[in-house]
Design an enzyme around this catalytic site. Structure first.
Site, PDB file in Angstrom:
ATOM      1  N   LYS A  90       0.937  -1.156   0.035  1.00 42.49           N
ATOM      2  CA  LYS A  90      -0.161   0.135   0.013  1.00 42.49           C
ATOM      3  C   LYS A  90       0.912   1.189   0.296  1.00 42.49           C
ATOM      4  O   LYS A  90       1.841   1.354   1.022  1.00 42.49           O
ATOM      5  CB  LYS A  90      -0.770  -0.182   1.169  1.00 42.49           C
ATOM      6  N   LYS A 114       5.657   3.282   8.184  1.00 44.54           N
ATOM      7  CA  LYS A 114       4.418   4.346   8.437  1.00 44.54           C
ATOM      8  C   LYS A 114       3.155   3.362   8.611  1.00 44.54           C
ATOM      9  O   LYS A 114       2.349   3.600   9.547  1.00 44.54           O
ATOM     10  CB  LYS A 114       4.466   5.122   7.398  1.00 44.54           C
ATOM     11  N   LYS A 126       5.701   2.105  -3.057  1.00 39.58           N
ATOM     12  CA  LYS A 126       5.519   3.520  -3.687  1.00 39.58           C
ATOM     13  C   LYS A 126       5.620   3.279  -4.957  1.00 39.58           C
ATOM     14  O   LYS A 126       6.410   2.283  -5.425  1.00 39.58           O
ATOM     15  CB  LYS A 126       6.664   4.223  -3.015  1.00 39.58           C
ATOM     16  N   ASP A 166      -0.257  10.772  -4.357  1.00 35.10           N
ATOM     17  CA  ASP A 166       1.106  11.534  -3.796  1.00 35.10           C
ATOM     18  C   ASP A 166       1.059  12.792  -4.426  1.00 35.10           C
ATOM     19  O   ASP A 166       0.352  13.400  -5.172  1.00 35.10           O
ATOM     20  CB  ASP A 166       2.367  10.766  -3.628  1.00 35.10           C
ATOM     21  N   THR A 210      -4.687  13.713   5.325  1.00 36.47           N
ATOM     22  CA  THR A 210      -3.208  13.891   5.841  1.00 36.47           C
ATOM     23  C   THR A 210      -3.055  15.049   6.474  1.00 36.47           C
ATOM     24  O   THR A 210      -2.507  15.070   7.659  1.00 36.47           O
ATOM     25  CB  THR A 210      -2.274  13.958   4.410  1.00 36.47           C
ATOM     26  N   ASN A 241      -2.773  19.556  -1.727  1.00 40.81           N
ATOM     27  CA  ASN A 241      -3.632  18.907  -0.695  1.00 40.81           C
ATOM     28  C   ASN A 241      -3.457  18.615   0.797  1.00 40.81           C
ATOM     29  O   ASN A 241      -4.017  18.776   1.460  1.00 40.81           O
ATOM     30  CB  ASN A 241      -3.841  17.394  -1.594  1.00 40.81           C
TER      31      ASN A 241
HETATM   32  O1  2IT Z   1       2.908   9.204   1.438  1.00 41.87           O
HETATM   33  C1  2IT Z   1       1.757   8.649   1.707  1.00 41.87           C
HETATM   34  O2  2IT Z   1       1.666   8.024   2.718  1.00 41.87           O
HETATM   35  C2  2IT Z   1       0.748   8.850   0.751  1.00 41.87           C
HETATM   36  N1  2IT Z   1       1.161   9.492  -0.340  1.00 41.87           N
HETATM   37  C3  2IT Z   1      -0.518   8.135   1.020  1.00 41.87           C
HETATM   38  C4  2IT Z   1      -0.613   6.727   0.623  1.00 41.87           C
HETATM   39  C5  2IT Z   1      -1.875   6.058   0.482  1.00 41.87           C
HETATM   40  O3  2IT Z   1      -1.762   4.813   0.092  1.00 41.87           O
HETATM   41  O4  2IT Z   1      -2.902   6.588   0.902  1.00 41.87           O
END
Ligand code: 2IT
Length: 448
Positions: A90, A114, A126, A166, A210, A241
């Protein structure tokens, strides 16, 4: 600690010219020494650290797309599936001109720890591309997203790997990516991507998550210090965002956001970025102009071209929301001179390791990004739950869960630090807590 330094050295050798990835490896591995010491024989026997620094899979592919003039362009696409010990891969997709293998690997590595902190079952990944969305039309963005998905689709799935947004990938891009996925696969596949629009399976609060989560985490940190957001001044960087969600929640809790930034410089708005000014950030982002000066042109505040906010504007709290390596050692020094007491990192690894070390040794309270920004991916996890249950939760429900998750992350970090009789060092605590769960899951599942 020789096991840790041996692994760092070997990793350096195997990954030449990857400073960003190595910086993260250093940060995490040097923080987890107390946990490694406690369990060294077992961790060594099953090569846990060696396995942790080697991504499960590194996928790179060609993306060719057509611009509005009929010319073709070739970009490189990536998906790094770092570790799936605790759940399906993820993590977000980043479209930015500077994206390279090093950036992708650093982000996938960070994501693993994380996601572990969120306490939801999600592994780390990623992806993205060196495609530059600046100045592109909506039709060009759509064609790029479709071309990107023409390859990515074969590597993802609701139980395999669940991408999200992202930098450079927001609601518009997720829509195009998901539409193409569905076209190719011929199946809704439980939503497969998170950050979807509300009309086709997205979750309420995901766009805000976020920034909201980062502010909830900060509130826990401030509570620990017998303080609160109310009445505090904030410097933010970025205007996308993440900064948008943070500005909304900070303002709601009685704080005042006085700066935003872009690649062109920063703005200072002493009256506070609030109300319609916060809404305007969304327009700036979707315009693809990538210019923060548009804000000062519209609202008539100060604009400082070509400079960073850090160390140049005094505030109670710094919250970098733009990108990695914004705060270097020299910025940290200026920050200490100015007397900024708290750094709440929101973008992924906005400060270098030496900047963090300097700040911490000069009494600045640093909350690390992998804890602070975990609310984004956590709410993605909540979107996955809603998709698989075929229902959608109310705004209040998702927000309450997000708040709860952020408070739990803070509590887990405190408990972990306490279990090692360590002081309130959030950087060390986040790495230790994130590592412990991943290591336990890897050990439990044997060597495969
Ligand atoms: O850096 C991150 O945690 C994100 N860009 C979100 C990743 C997500 O799967 O929601």
């Amino acid at each position: 600690m020789s096991y840790i330094s041996d692994v760092i050295q070997a990793t350096e050798k195997k990954n030449p010219n990857q400073p960003q990835f190595m910086q993260t490896v250093h940060e995490v591995l040097s923080s987890i020494a107390p946990a490694v010491e406690q369990q060294e024989a077992e961790l060594r026997r099953f090569s846990i650290l060696e396995r942790l620094v080697e991504p499960d899979r590194q996928i790179m592919f060609r993306v060719v797309w057509e611009d509005d003039n009929g010319a073709y362009h070739v970009n490189r696409g990536y998906r790094i599936q770092h570790n799936n010990a605790i759940g399906p891969y993820k993590g977000g997709l980043r479209f930015h001109k500077d994206v390279n293998l090093d950036t992708m690997k650093f982000l996938a590595f960070e994501q693993t720890f994380k996601n572990s902190l969120t306490s939801l079952p999600m592994g780390g990944a990623k992806g993205g591309s060196d495609f530059d969305p600046t100045g592109k039309s909506d039709r060009e963005i759509m064609r790029f997203c479709q071309a990107f998905m023409n390859e990515l689709y074969r590597h993802i799935g609701p139980n395999l790997d669940v991408p999200a947004g992202d930098i450079g990938v927001g609601a518009r891009e997720i829509g195009f990516l998901f539409g193409q996925y569905k076209k190719i696969v011929g199946d809704y596949e439980n939503g497969v991507i998170t950050g979807k629009g509300l009309s086709y399976g997205g979750s309420l609060i995901r766009p805000e998550a976020t920034g909201f989560g980062a502010t909830y985490f900060l509130s826990e940190v401030l509570k620990h210090e017998h303080e609160s957001v109310k009445g505090k001044t904030f410097c933010l960087s970025g205007f996308g965002n993440v900064a948008w969600g943070a500005a909304k929640k900070i303002t709601e809790l009685g704080g005042k956001v006085i700066t935003l930034s872009g690649p062109d410089g920063y703005i200072v708005d002493r009256d506070g970025v609030s109300g319609e000014k916060i809404d305007f950030m969304l327009k700036m982002r979707s315009s693809n102009r990538n210019r923060v000066q548009d804000y000062s042109d519209k609202f008539g505040c100060e604009f400082v071209p070509g400079k960073k906010v850090w160390g140049n504007v005094k505030a109670d709290i710094y919250m970098p929301c733009a990108t990695q390596n914004e705060i270097l050692l020299e910025d940290a020094k200026k920050m200490v001179e100015l007397g900024v007491p708290v750094l709440n990192e929101v973008s992924n690894m906005p400060s270098t390791n030496e900047a963090i070390a300097y700040l911490q040794s000069h009494g600045v309270l640093v909350a690390p990004s992998k804890a602070v920004n975990a609310g984004g991916v956590a709410t993605s996890g909540l979107e996955m739950s809603q998709n698989s249950e075929r229902l959608s939760w109310s705004k209040e429900e998702v927000d309450a869960q997000l708040k709860n998750i952020m408070a739990n992350i803070h509590a887990k970090i405190c408990d972990t630090l306490e279990s090692y009789s360590m002081p309130y060092n959030l950087v060390a605590g986040a790495n230790l807590a994130g590592f412990k769960k991943v290591a336990e899951a890897m050990l439990a599942q044997g060597v495969y």
